[in-house]
Write an enzyme that holds these catalytic residues in place. Structure first.
Site, short mmCIF file in Angstrom:
data_model
loop_
_atom_site.label_atom_id
_atom_site.label_comp_id
_atom_site.label_asym_id
_atom_site.label_seq_id
_atom_site.Cartn_x
_atom_site.Cartn_y
_atom_site.Cartn_z
N LYS A 120 0.83 -1.20 0.00
CA LYS A 120 0.00 0.00 0.00
C LYS A 120 0.87 1.26 0.00
O LYS A 120 0.62 2.21 -0.76
CB LYS A 120 -0.93 0.02 1.21
CG LYS A 120 -1.84 1.24 1.24
CD LYS A 120 -2.36 1.51 2.64
CE LYS A 120 -2.68 2.97 2.81
NZ LYS A 120 -2.88 3.36 4.20
N ASP A 131 -6.98 1.17 1.25
CA ASP A 131 -6.94 1.21 2.70
C ASP A 131 -8.25 0.66 3.24
O ASP A 131 -9.09 0.14 2.50
CB ASP A 131 -6.66 2.63 3.20
CG ASP A 131 -7.85 3.56 3.02
OD1 ASP A 131 -8.81 3.18 2.32
OD2 ASP A 131 -7.82 4.67 3.58
#
Length: 208
Positions: free
Chosen positions: A121, A139
């Site tokens: 991420k 997320d």
């Protein structure tokens, strides 16, 4: 409404709400963005933005960060969660950038994810926002809303990311992932009132 139609509706409505989306983490270049995103794990963007000005004043590039002792970095970020681990990772990350990349943040997933404290991420955020390469960082807000909008059955953020990339046009990824995050925080929080969540009501009018 088909999944493709729901995806188009989401894009259209988010573009109305957020025609321009700032990057939530304050930064001035690829390195400071990388540090800020690494610090944001299990911490709010607001808290990260409170502590990074002092950190970047002292160690705003890999050479200065690598020159600090781990305890010095820890002191500068002590108000944030997981400060011990993050201080260790930041020092080693900076050292590796100096040793392996001449102090320049690399632009590939493999090289970024080889750095301590940098997961997929974090690498996706840096790739997309610092270098403009299409990526779709997922997320908890995005994972939750993609499931809520029945755009994914992903059991984790990686599966949800893969589904998002199939559904949404590549040229929209870098902006769209931020739009979804902002929408989740403002209109459809995980805890709290869902009264303002107009997109979900639009997608599933029969449930209203």
């Amino acid at each position: 409404m088909t999944k493709k139609q729901r995806a188009l509706t989401v894009m259209t409505e988010l573009e109305k709400l957020y025609p321009k989306v700032p990057i939530p983490l304050d930064h001035r270049d690829a390195f400071t963005l990388l540090v800020a995103v690494a610090l944001s794990a299990q911490a709010t963007d607001k808290k990260v933005n409170q502590i990074t000005p002092r950190l970047f004043e002292v160690a705003g590039d890999p050479f200065k960060m690598a020159a600090l002792e781990e305890d010095e970095i820890k002191y500068l970020i002590k108000e944030i969660g997981l400060a011990n681990t993050k201080a260790k990772n930041l020092k080693r990350m900076a050292e590796m950038l100096v040793e392996n990349h001449n102090g320049i943040v690399p632009q590939t997933f493999d090289e970024l994810e080889a750095l301590p404290g940098v997961g997929h991420k974090t690498a996706s955020v840096v790739i997309s926002q610092a270098f403009g390469v299409p990526a779709f960082p997922v997320d908890t807000h995005i994972h939750r809303l993609m499931k809520q909008w029945k755009l994914t059955e992903g059991k984790n953020v990686i599966e949800t990311e893969n589904d998002a990339k199939k559904l949404f046009p590549r040229e929209a990824w870098n902006k769209l992932h931020l739009q979804i995050i902002f929408y989740g925080r403002e209109y459809s929080p995980a805890r709290g009132s869902q009264e303002r969540d107009s997109i979900t009501r639009m997608l599933f009018p029969d449930k209203n």
